[in-house]
Scaffold this active site. Sequence first.
Site, PDB file in Angstrom:
ATOM      1  N   ARG A  62      82.867  78.304 -47.794  1.00 19.60           N
ATOM      2  CA  ARG A  62      82.401  79.423 -47.015  1.00 19.60           C
ATOM      3  C   ARG A  62      81.671  80.405 -47.232  1.00 19.60           C
ATOM      4  NH1 ARG A  62      87.649  78.055 -46.860  1.00 19.60           N
ATOM      5  NH2 ARG A  62      87.278  78.081 -49.209  1.00 19.60           N
ATOM      6  N   THR A  63      81.300  80.598 -48.231  1.00 22.43           N
ATOM      7  CA  THR A  63      80.420  81.941 -48.850  1.00 22.43           C
ATOM      8  C   THR A  63      78.748  81.382 -48.280  1.00 22.43           C
ATOM      9  OG1 THR A  63      81.932  82.813 -50.261  1.00 22.43           O
ATOM     10  CG2 THR A  63      79.562  83.446 -50.579  1.00 22.43           C
ATOM     11  N   LYS A  91      72.388  79.145 -67.602  1.00 23.77           N
ATOM     12  CA  LYS A  91      72.761  80.543 -67.487  1.00 23.77           C
ATOM     13  C   LYS A  91      71.966  81.182 -68.245  1.00 23.77           C
ATOM     14  CE  LYS A  91      76.780  79.730 -70.292  1.00 23.77           C
ATOM     15  NZ  LYS A  91      77.521  79.443 -71.613  1.00 23.77           N
ATOM     16  N   ARG A 113      75.770  83.071 -56.366  1.00 20.95           N
ATOM     17  CA  ARG A 113      76.774  82.863 -57.060  1.00 20.95           C
ATOM     18  C   ARG A 113      76.504  82.386 -58.252  1.00 20.95           C
ATOM     19  NH1 ARG A 113      82.028  80.583 -54.153  1.00 20.95           N
ATOM     20  NH2 ARG A 113      81.995  82.748 -53.396  1.00 20.95           N
TER      21      ARG A 113
HETATM   22  C1  NCD Z   1      86.526  83.157 -53.457  1.00 19.13           C
HETATM   23  C2  NCD Z   1      85.568  83.135 -54.516  1.00 19.13           C
HETATM   24  O1  NCD Z   1      84.888  82.171 -54.514  1.00 19.13           O
HETATM   25  O2  NCD Z   1      85.770  84.123 -55.367  1.00 19.13           O
HETATM   26  N1  NCD Z   1      86.322  82.316 -52.474  1.00 19.13           N
HETATM   27  C3  NCD Z   1      85.436  82.923 -51.305  1.00 19.13           C
HETATM   28  O3  NCD Z   1      84.453  82.926 -51.692  1.00 19.13           O
HETATM   29  N2  NCD Z   1      85.776  82.871 -50.147  1.00 19.13           N
HETATM   30  C4  NCD Z   1      88.070  82.933 -53.915  1.00 19.13           C
HETATM   31  C5  NCD Z   1      88.599  81.744 -54.546  1.00 19.13           C
HETATM   32  O4  NCD Z   1      87.624  81.033 -54.902  1.00 19.13           O
HETATM   33  O5  NCD Z   1      89.599  81.748 -54.821  1.00 19.13           O
END
Ligand code: NCD
Length: 336
Positions: A62-63, A91, A113
């Site tokens: 999603r993100t 890292k 991320r």
């Molecule tokens: C979340 C995440 O990656 O922190 N997912 C997201 O971004 N929608 C939650 C998860 O991974 O459970």
Amino acid sequence: VSPADQPRSRNLLGLQGMTTAAITSYLDDTRKMKERARKAKGPLEDLAGRTCCLMFFEPSTRTMQSFATSARALSAEVTMFTAGATSSTVKGETLLDTATNLEAIGADVFVVRHRSSGAQHLMAKRLAAMARSGEAETPGIINGGDGCHEHPTQALLDMFTLYEHFGKLKGLNVVLLGDIKHSRVARSNAWGLTACGANLTFVAPTAWIPEGVEALRSNASGAGDLSVSHDIVDAIRDADAVMALRIQKERLAGEPGPPGAAFAAEYGLTAKRMAHAKESCVVLHPGPINRGVEIDSALADSPRSLILRQVANGVFVRMAALARCARPRRGAGGKP
Ligand code: NCD
């Protein structure tokens, strides 16, 4: 004063310490973006000629897709950098070196991320240090999730979805259910929602309530309450919204806590348990869902569920974030 305290900050690293006004202005920008995007015949031009670099060192569906869609909806160029999620060598310095190299190639905003909490803060420091040694403008950084720490755009889209549904956040009773301890979504939502006056109840087994949980309540004046419960039925009686969270298996590292089936039996959100909630109570989830663990399949797909609305709104929240955080077009007098 942390950069996050300024409503017009170039970075979006987290909601901790952000003022109510700063958060509200993000939600306001999101509403305006949604209106503009809905009316427009094609992509908006806000980021034409600028480059958005997505750096994902952890898995994402999603993100990442949401940020890519948002960037294109603003006419930005999108470049992607994804690293093997299993590599433990990626890292610290590696991230910083990668970032400075991509910056040199011409990124105007980074979405990052990373599995290490604080990685994006380090990156922001490095880019700011470079700016002091001669760079006029540095690219902005948006935190797309750092370890167990923060996931600000997820919380903003959750808050925007609740705001849209209820017409307010102040005074709402919101339950966050599941693995709070390892959830960056829970932390960002806790700081954000309480800053906006919502009352939050964490519902989880003791093993999944973080130590010093009071620190997750915003210290803004007029902040909502933060409490903890181990009884899901009791907690949802007064709730306006319940957000279920996935068990963060990849972050448990042998820590104690009930296995999925035991958690589901005692805490899982089921239609039967939801029968104790108000009829108006809605259900949210940031995804990915583990159906039958933290939430029943039928409930996730029921009319009470705002889950797909959350996903849809994510695009507008991220458009607002990208428009704020991208460095101004060079040679355009500092104006985007
Ligand atoms: C979340 C995440 O990656 O922190 N997912 C997201 O971004 N929608 C939650 C998860 O991974 O459970």
